[in-house]
Design a protein around this motif. Sequence first.
Motif, PDB file in Angstrom:
ATOM      1  N   ASP A  35      43.734 -94.464  38.774  1.00  0.00           N
ATOM      2  CA  ASP A  35      43.063 -93.899  37.614  1.00  0.00           C
ATOM      3  C   ASP A  35      43.846 -94.070  36.315  1.00  0.00           C
ATOM      4  O   ASP A  35      43.484 -93.487  35.291  1.00  0.00           O
ATOM      5  CB  ASP A  35      42.726 -92.419  37.842  1.00  0.00           C
ATOM      6  N   ASP A  37      46.985 -93.280  35.169  1.00  0.00           N
ATOM      7  CA  ASP A  37      47.763 -92.238  34.492  1.00  0.00           C
ATOM      8  C   ASP A  37      49.191 -92.142  34.999  1.00  0.00           C
ATOM      9  O   ASP A  37      49.943 -91.285  34.549  1.00  0.00           O
ATOM     10  CB  ASP A  37      47.065 -90.874  34.616  1.00  0.00           C
ATOM     11  N   ASN A  41      51.967 -89.671  33.487  1.00  0.00           N
ATOM     12  CA  ASN A  41      52.413 -88.514  34.271  1.00  0.00           C
ATOM     13  C   ASN A  41      53.936 -88.511  34.452  1.00  0.00           C
ATOM     14  O   ASN A  41      54.592 -87.487  34.283  1.00  0.00           O
ATOM     15  CB  ASN A  41      51.770 -88.529  35.663  1.00  0.00           C
ATOM     16  N   ARG A 178      44.545 -92.540  45.656  1.00  0.00           N
ATOM     17  CA  ARG A 178      43.303 -93.012  45.054  1.00  0.00           C
ATOM     18  C   ARG A 178      42.961 -94.451  45.389  1.00  0.00           C
ATOM     19  O   ARG A 178      41.797 -94.813  45.480  1.00  0.00           O
ATOM     20  CB  ARG A 178      43.441 -92.976  43.529  1.00  0.00           C
TER      21      ARG A 178
ATOM     22  N   PHE D  79      42.211 -86.317  34.058  1.00  0.00           N
ATOM     23  CA  PHE D  79      42.182 -86.996  35.363  1.00  0.00           C
ATOM     24  C   PHE D  79      43.456 -86.786  36.175  1.00  0.00           C
ATOM     25  O   PHE D  79      43.741 -87.560  37.088  1.00  0.00           O
ATOM     26  CB  PHE D  79      41.943 -88.504  35.211  1.00  0.00           C
ATOM     27  N   THR D  80      44.235 -85.770  35.849  1.00  0.00           N
ATOM     28  CA  THR D  80      45.479 -85.529  36.576  1.00  0.00           C
ATOM     29  C   THR D  80      45.468 -84.111  37.117  1.00  0.00           C
ATOM     30  O   THR D  80      45.304 -83.165  36.352  1.00  0.00           O
ATOM     31  CB  THR D  80      46.688 -85.709  35.644  1.00  0.00           C
TER      32      THR D  80
END
Lengths: 214, 214, 332, 332
Positions: A35, A37, A41, A178, D79-80
Amino acid sequence: MVVNGKKLIEILDRIADVIEENKLMLTELDAAIGDGDHGINMSRGFHAVREKLKDDDGSDIGIILKKAGMALVSNVGGAAGPLYGTAFLKAGAVVEGKQTVDVADLENMLKSALEGIKMRGHAEPKDKTMVDAAEEALNALNSSNAAGESPQQAIKAAVDAAYLGLENTKDMIARKGRASYLAERSIGHKDAGAASFALILKTIFDELYGQESS
Amino acid sequence: MVVNGKKLIEILDRIADVIEENKLMLTELDAAIGDGDHGINMSRGFHAVREKLKDDDGSDIGIILKKAGMALVSNVGGAAGPLYGTAFLKAGAVVEGKQTVDVADLENMLKSALEGIKMRGHAEPKDKTMVDAAEEALNALNSSNAAGESPQQAIKAAVDAAYLGLENTKDMIARKGRASYLAERSIGHKDAGAASFALILKTIFDELYGQESS
Amino acid sequence: MKKFINNPERVVDEMLEGMVAAHPEYIRKLEGFNVLARKNAPVIGKVALVSGGGSGHEPAHGGYVGKGMLDAAVCGNVFTSPTPDPILEAIKAVNGGAGVLLIVKNYTGDVMNFEMARDIAEMEGINVDYVIVNDDVAVENSTYTAGRRGIAGTVFVHKIAGAKAETGAGIKEIKATALKVISNVRSMGMALSPCIIPAAGKPNFTLLESEMEIGMGIHGEPGTHREKIRTADELAAQLMDKILEDMSLHAGDEVAVMINGLAATPLMELYIINRRVHDILKQNEIKIYKTFVGEFMTSLEMAGCSVSILKLDDELKLLLDAEADTPAFKVI
Amino acid sequence: MKKFINNPERVVDEMLEGMVAAHPEYIRKLEGFNVLARKNAPVIGKVALVSGGGSGHEPAHGGYVGKGMLDAAVCGNVFTSPTPDPILEAIKAVNGGAGVLLIVKNYTGDVMNFEMARDIAEMEGINVDYVIVNDDVAVENSTYTAGRRGIAGTVFVHKIAGAKAETGAGIKEIKATALKVISNVRSMGMALSPCIIPAAGKPNFTLLESEMEIGMGIHGEPGTHREKIRTADELAAQLMDKILEDMSLHAGDEVAVMINGLAATPLMELYIINRRVHDILKQNEIKIYKTFVGEFMTSLEMAGCSVSILKLDDELKLLLDAEADTPAFKVI
Ligand SMILES: Nc1ncnc2c1ncn2[C@@H]1O[C@H](COP(=O)(O)OP(=O)(O)O)[C@@H](O)[C@H]1O
Ligand SMILES: Nc1ncnc2c1ncn2[C@@H]1O[C@H](COP(=O)(O)OP(=O)(O)O)[C@@H](O)[C@H]1O
Ligand SMILES: [Mg+2]
Ligand SMILES: [Mg+2]
Ligand SMILES: [Mg+2]
Ligand SMILES: [Mg+2]
C-alpha cells in the motif's frame, strides 16, 4: 568490535537518517505490491526512536533497545511497527544490563529479534517478508562467527546475506502481509520490509567500519 | 415559394437529421460556456418531433407546428426546450388552419416565434442568446420582403443574417442563460442556441432550394 | 470515459430503477415518468413539496423524498431541466388537496419548465406556488442577468420547508418559511477537476494539475475564474470571504454550515475544509448550531466542494432539528 | 496531487479536528490521541465496541461512533494501522465495566496492533475480546496466507454488534452475534482509478483509460487482476458471481445488500450497479430485506465500488433495523 551505549545511540540516529534518505525507495517497493507506506512508516518510527533516546545516558544497551522497540511499536503502526518493535524489544531482552556488546552478543540479539518477528507475524522463510532478509543474515553471522572470522568480516557477511535474502524475495510469491493479496502478481518485486531490514543492517556496519570498507 | 404540410414535415424531418449531424458541434459550443448538453437536448427533441409527426396527414400547418412545439416542450428540457417549444407553438398560432404557407407567412411565423422566445426567456438582443440569431434573421427577411426580392433571396438573406447574428454573439458578454455566469469569460465563444437557430433556418433554405445554391 | 454505466442515453432511467429497488420503503416511481414520489403520497391535507432539476446531482433530489422533506423529485436528463410533463405529473401525484409548493433552483431552464408546469396545473385547478433558490454568491446578482444559481443551499430549503409542511402549515406559511431560508443562505463552490456528461463522453473543460476553478457551479460549467491550487485553509478562507461579504452576519448570530462534496472529493478533505470554516466563524464570533459534511448536491464525478452558510432564527432551528427520514438525509 | 489539504503529514489530525467540530453532539476526541469516542462514553454497564484502522476510509470508522454502533474509533495514519497506544487509550476511555469488544479488519498490521493493545489492556484488568472481519472474497482464503481482507462488510458488523450491545447483552453474546455477521457476509470490489496517499504524493499504480482493477482492496493496493472495462451490468454480475460462489444462499433466503462507493464514483453509478445486483438476486429467488447504497468504506479518492451481501436471520434483521444514530449512519 565492542559497542557501548553511546555508540549504539549514534548508530540508531544514523539509521533514522538513512531510512529518511531511502524513504521514497522503500515506499515505492511497498507501492508495487502493498500500500505504499513502508518508507513513511519507518521514517516516522525512527525519528521517534531518536527523540526517545535524546536524553538517554547510554548506560544500558538493553534499556536503549527496549526504548527503541517501544518507540517503534508506538509510532510506526501498520505491520512493520509491531514487527520491528518486537524485534528491538527481544534484542534488548538478551542484553539487559550490559554496558557494551560484542559480535557474539550481536548474534544473540539478531537471533532473538528474528524469533520475535516470527512469533508476532507467523511468517516463515520464503513468505516474502523481512524474515527472508533476517534469516539469511543470521545464518551468515552465525557461520562466520563459528568459522572464527573477524567481527568486521562476520557483520559484512551478515549484510551481504541480508541483501541476498532481499534479492531472493523478488522471485517469491508473497504469503504474508498485504503483498499476499496479489498472489502470483507479487512475483518480480522485492519485499519492502526485507529492504528496510537489509538497510538497517548495512547502516550498522557502515557506522562501525566506515562506508568505504563495505 | 409555397410550402404545404407534407413538405413542412419533410423539412422538420431533415432538421432532425441536421441537428443530429451537428450534435457534437452544438454540444461543444455549449460546453465552452455552458453545460455541454445543447446538441444532446436538441437532437432528442427533434427526434421526438419526427416521431410525433409520423402519422400526421399534413393538412394543417398550424397543427403541425403546434405538435412540433409540444414535442419540443416535452422532450428537450433545459432552457432550449421551453424556448424552441414556445417558438414553434407561437409560429403555429399565426398560421392556424392553413394548408400552405408562403414567404409572407414565414415572416409572420418568425416574428411570432421570436416574440414567444422573448416572452418566455426575457432576453433582449445582445444578451448572447438565440435571440441574436433570430432578430437578425427576422430583420433581413423583413427588409428583403419589403424590397420585393424573391422568396429565395429573402430566405437566403435571413439565413445569412442568422449566421451573422451567430458570429456577433462571439464578442458579447452573456447576460442570460448559463453562459451569463461566466460574465467576461463568455467573450470569444459563440452561443450554442444561436448556432442551432441559424442551423435550423439554413436547413429550411436548403430543403427549399437545394444545398448548392446556398 | 470510465463510468459504471451501460448506455449513456439510459443512465437516468437505470439509476431510478436502482434507487427504487434500494429504497422501496421510501419511494416509488411514477409509471412512465422520471419522477420519484413518496411511497405514501399524496398525504391528504398536507401541502406537498416538489423539487427536481437535471440529474447528476445525486442524492439530490430523489434522495430527499420522504418524511420531513420532499413529496416528489422530478429527475431530468443529466444536467438538463426536466420538461413540464413529468413536473405536472409529479404535482398531480402528490397533491393532497392542500396545494403544492415547487422548490426550483435558479437556472433558466428549470425556472421556465417548472413555470410552464405550474401554469398547466393551475389551469387544472391545483393550487401551485413556487420558490426559486439562488444561494450561489460566485455569480454576480443583477436584474440584467440570469441571476444567481441555486446550489447546495437548496438542501436546507428542502429540509426546513419540508419540516414546516409536516406541521400542517398552509402553503403561504410554508412559502414564507422557504423564502426566509433562501434569503438567509449563501453558498460558494470550487472544483479541482471537471466531470463528464455520459452522453457527451468527454469533459467540458480541462484543468492543469496546478489549477482549480473558482465559483464552480454544479453542471460542469466553468466557474468565475481559474487560479493556482492552494492549501485547504486558504481555499476555505477564500470561499468564506465571498460568502460573508454577502451576508449580514453579526457577532452572536447562529448559523448552520454545510460542507458539500461535488463527488470525487473524499470526506477526509471535506472535514479538513470544515475545520477552517469553523475557525473562521469562531473568529467572527458566529455560533455554529449544526454542521453537515458530506455529499448533498453533487456534480457527476467532479472533484470539488461548496460551503453553504445558513443564518438561523428560532423557527429555522426548530425546523432544522425536526425529524427527517429520507434515503439520503435523516435527522433523528 | 490535487487535494484539499494543508500538510500531507497532518491530514489525519486536521480531519479529526474537522470531524469533532462538525459533530460535537456525537463525538469527542481523546486528548493526545487520534481516537474519536462517543460523547457520553463510557456507557456504564454496556459492553463497549471499538474499531478503527488506517485512515482514508471515511466515514469509516469515526463516522460510525454513536448510539447503536461504535463507542470509539481509533484512527491510524492514512492506510496504516494505528499503533497499540491509541487503541489501548480507546479501550480505557470507553470501558463501562462490562468489557470491550474490538472489531478488527483482517490486515496483518491491524491484527498485530489490536492484539498488542488487547494484551496490555487485559494485563491492566480490562475484559477485552476481539473479532476479525474478513469479508473480501477477492482474495483466496488459506491458512498459509494472511487470509481474506476486511472491507465494507465491516460496517454491517458495526451496525449489528452495536445494536446488540445496546440491548445490554454480555460480551460473549455480542461476540457471537458479530461472528455470525462475519460468517454471513461476503464482499467484492473493483476500481477504475488509483488513489494518492497524501504523504506519498503520487498514485501506487496507474490504470489505462480502458482498464479496471478487479478485486481491489481499500488501500490503493493492486487487486487480483486487471481487465478491460465493461458495462455496469457485466461488472455487477462479475462481482456477484464471485460472491455467490462463496456463499451458501438458497431460494427464499433473505439478505441485506450494500453497494459501497470507494469515493470518486458518483451515487448515480452506484444505483446503476444496484439495479443489476437486485436483478441477479431476484433471479436467484433471494429476498432483499434492506439495501444500503452510498460511501461506507472508502479508499481516499479512488473511483470504484464494492458489493456486500449479508445473509440474514431473524436476529440479524431485528438488529439491522434497530435505531442507530451516528454522524454517518442513521436508522430511524
Ligand atoms: N506476517 C508478517 N511477518 C513478517 N513480516 C511481515 C508480515 N507482514 C508484513 N510483513 C513485512 O512488513 C512489510 C510492510 O510493512 P508496512 O508497509 O509498514 O506495513 P503495512 O503492510 O501494514 O502497510 C512487508 O514488506 C513485510 O516485509
Ligand atoms: N433567457 C434566455 N432567452 C433566450 N435564449 C436563452 C435564454 N437562456 C438560454 N438561452 C439559449 O439556450 C441555449 C442553451 O440551451 P441548452 O444548453 O439546451 O439549455 P441549458 O442552458 O439549460 O443547458 C443558450 O445557448 C441560449 O441560446
Ligand atoms: Mg505498507
Ligand atoms: Mg446547456
Ligand atoms: Mg443543461
Ligand atoms: Mg499500511
